[in-house]
Design a protein around this motif. Structure first.
Motif, PDB file in Angstrom:
ATOM      1  N   LEU A 118       8.755   7.473  -4.559  1.00 56.17           N
ATOM      2  CA  LEU A 118       7.575   6.898  -3.915  1.00 56.17           C
ATOM      3  C   LEU A 118       6.759   6.070  -4.897  1.00 56.17           C
ATOM      4  O   LEU A 118       6.374   6.558  -5.963  1.00 56.17           O
ATOM      5  N   VAL A 119       6.500   4.831  -4.523  1.00 57.13           N
ATOM      6  CA  VAL A 119       5.658   3.936  -5.315  1.00 57.13           C
ATOM      7  C   VAL A 119       4.412   3.667  -4.487  1.00 57.13           C
ATOM      8  O   VAL A 119       4.499   3.228  -3.349  1.00 57.13           O
ATOM      9  N   SER A 120       3.249   3.945  -5.062  1.00 60.96           N
ATOM     10  CA  SER A 120       2.001   3.758  -4.324  1.00 60.96           C
ATOM     11  C   SER A 120       1.447   2.359  -4.557  1.00 60.96           C
ATOM     12  O   SER A 120       1.502   1.840  -5.671  1.00 60.96           O
ATOM     13  N   TRP A 121       0.951   1.742  -3.479  1.00 62.25           N
ATOM     14  CA  TRP A 121       0.238   0.470  -3.601  1.00 62.25           C
ATOM     15  C   TRP A 121      -1.239   0.728  -3.344  1.00 62.25           C
ATOM     16  O   TRP A 121      -1.574   1.534  -2.462  1.00 62.25           O
ATOM     17  N   PRO A 122      -2.105   0.021  -4.052  1.00 65.55           N
ATOM     18  CA  PRO A 122      -3.539   0.192  -3.776  1.00 65.55           C
ATOM     19  C   PRO A 122      -3.853  -0.150  -2.323  1.00 65.55           C
ATOM     20  O   PRO A 122      -3.264  -1.076  -1.761  1.00 65.55           O
ATOM     21  N   VAL A 123      -4.781   0.601  -1.733  1.00 62.41           N
ATOM     22  CA  VAL A 123      -5.131   0.368  -0.333  1.00 62.41           C
ATOM     23  C   VAL A 123      -5.665  -1.050  -0.135  1.00 62.41           C
ATOM     24  O   VAL A 123      -5.451  -1.663   0.906  1.00 62.41           O
TER      25      VAL A 123
END
Lengths: 321, 321
Positions: free
Chosen positions: B221-226
């Motif tokens: 899982l790679v998170s992107w800024p909201v």
């Protein structure tokens, strides 16, 4: 005045049609509307989702399927610039046979192109010459004419909508159906009255092309000048009933309401914004009757047939602006 | 990194969900598109015709139905300002139980009104406080939280779409599914791989919220800024997968394409003008992938899921102008 006995289409005819069109026409669902009046909950029958964008595929395919192999091999003819033309072209393509579609000069190029894209041969003629030219092709080629509404096989095909309504909502109280030539309502009413005689079937018609309302009131066919009928934005509802479809309506239809042009426009917007369906004005008149003529209609569980969705992109944008 | 074994939803789970949602969710048809590429004929799965206008009713109703009578009697909670909120409210109303929907201040009044009209209690909170407040209600009331995607019952409900695709088009080659939190594609892929392992399931994601594409490439899982994800017009696709939905995607999804904002807008217009369906931008991304990324996709019989149609009237008018 009828000159003889008219045989009405039966539930058996319609059930046979349903077997023929299976896998060709989309088995459309009933779409429940949260925004309906709780006293008259509303479901939509979205026939705008059919191939060619209208219910016409049901009747046209059934009529072509009912021809003998020999007849079919000689091809089919239709004269129409509307949804019926594309329905016949589509049915012919499904059977791998020739189709001639006779259209008047001046028909929008987009409709001509769409019909050609389905493999049909488009025959352009001067206005007023469509019927003559179509019969010439019948004589020259031995092709079969597929009429838009004035034929029991076409009526039986349209009636499959009624079978599906009963299958999905057995306790239906009222079905609202757009009316013009009357093939759709004749078939739907034959199905409903055969299977659910307690349910009512009402026609909805534009005020500006209200020849059917006048005819039902008079008890015989009343003709309106084409210049009058052509005023309505509902360009698919400018035809008049035949003796055959009028006989069905006198026997089987419970009532009729007429809708104003602004009510039709409003129904197009409501269907887009609240039901996520693009309807052409002709396809929205039953919903217009539901929305704007509650006082004239029976209460209870209501189905409105959304008969078609072939509206010009610019016209749709204007209606939703 | 997974910290334990993740159990994937099975076809049995999905078939049980299908039995539960019958008569609540619309059994949507597959709509054939004459305008599709003949090498990759196209059918649409119009989930914009569901009650509340989106597929979310399938998962929400299944999850509520899976509660015990005791749990259900204490009510349900959701935090969402989107289609999931209305789906939970609708499911609660069907069961005659209370629903609390926690939404941030600033949510458009039309959405608040729609949720209240379904009988739910709308709890307005400051931005960033939704989850906290929802868990407070769970603690205070003993209500059950119905998550938008991170739950096997929600995934199984969405997977009923896959069952219906296989029932209607056994020879399907490719299913295109919008992706965000991943509940929809997890369920659809579980159904398809269980029943038709030869068919491919591809995700379609906005370029501007392409965290799932990045995650699948990275293998975790790679998170992107909201703030980045919020740029896309597809406002229903701004969430990120959970461990559970990401595990389904790694195991079951064959590929992913990303679509540009203009491609999404074009797909909304094509769906309205050629398929007579109003889709919200999020609901149109699978069609955008079909229309604009043919070179990246397998050929063959293709189904695009039109996941929802809840678009503001003014926004729709602008998209179709």
């Amino acid at each position: 005045m009828h000159t003889g006995v008219v045989n009405l289409v039966t539930v058996d005819d319609i059930e046979a049609a349903a077997a023929r069109i299976q896998g060709v026409a989309v088995r459309t669902p009933l779409v429940p509307c949260l925004w309906g009046d709780p006293d008259r909950p509303l479901w939509l029958k979205p026939e705008n989702l059919q191939p060619v964008g209208a219910f016409k595929i049901r009747g046209a395919y059934n009529a072509v399927a009912r021809l003998t192999d020999e007849q079919r091999a000689r091809g089919v003819v239709a004269y129409s610039s509307g949804n019926h033309a594309q329905a016949v072209a589509y049915a012919a393509r499904e059977f791998g046979i020739r189709a001639w579609i006779v259209v008047p000069e001046g028909t929008p190029q987009v409709k001509v192109d769409a019909t050609r894209a389905l493999g049909a041969e488009v025959v352009l003629v001067a206005a007023g010459q469509r019927e003559t030219r179509a019969y010439e092709i019948v004589a020259e080629r031995g092709a079969a004419l597929i009429p838009p509404f004035d034929h029991p096989d076409v009526i039986a095909g349209q009636g499959t909508i009624g079978l599906e309504i009963v299958a999905d909502l057995a306790e239906v109280d009222l079905v609202l159906v757009p009316v013009s030539g009357g093939g759709l309502i004749s078939g739907v009413a034959a199905a409903m009255k055969g299977l659910r005689p307690g349910a009512q079937v009402w026609a909805v018609e534009p005020e500006l092309a209200a020849d059917t309302a006048a005819s039902l009131r008079a008890g015989h066919l009343v003709s309106w000048p084409v210049e009058d009928r052509d005023r309505t934005i509902a360009d698919g509802l400018r035809s008049q009933p035949s003796e055959l479809t009028f006989a069905h309506q006198r026997a089987l239809v419970d009532g009729i309401v007429t809708v104003a042009e602004d009510e039709i426009r409003d129904a197009v917007a409501v269907l887009a914004h609240r039901a996520n369906l693009v309807a052409e004005p002709s396809g929205a008149v039953a919903t217009a009757g539901y929305l704007h003529h509650a006082g004239e209609l029976p209460r209870g569980r209501t189905v409105a047939v959304v008969s078609g969705g072939n509206v010009d992109p610019a016209a749709l944008a204007a209606l939703l602006a």
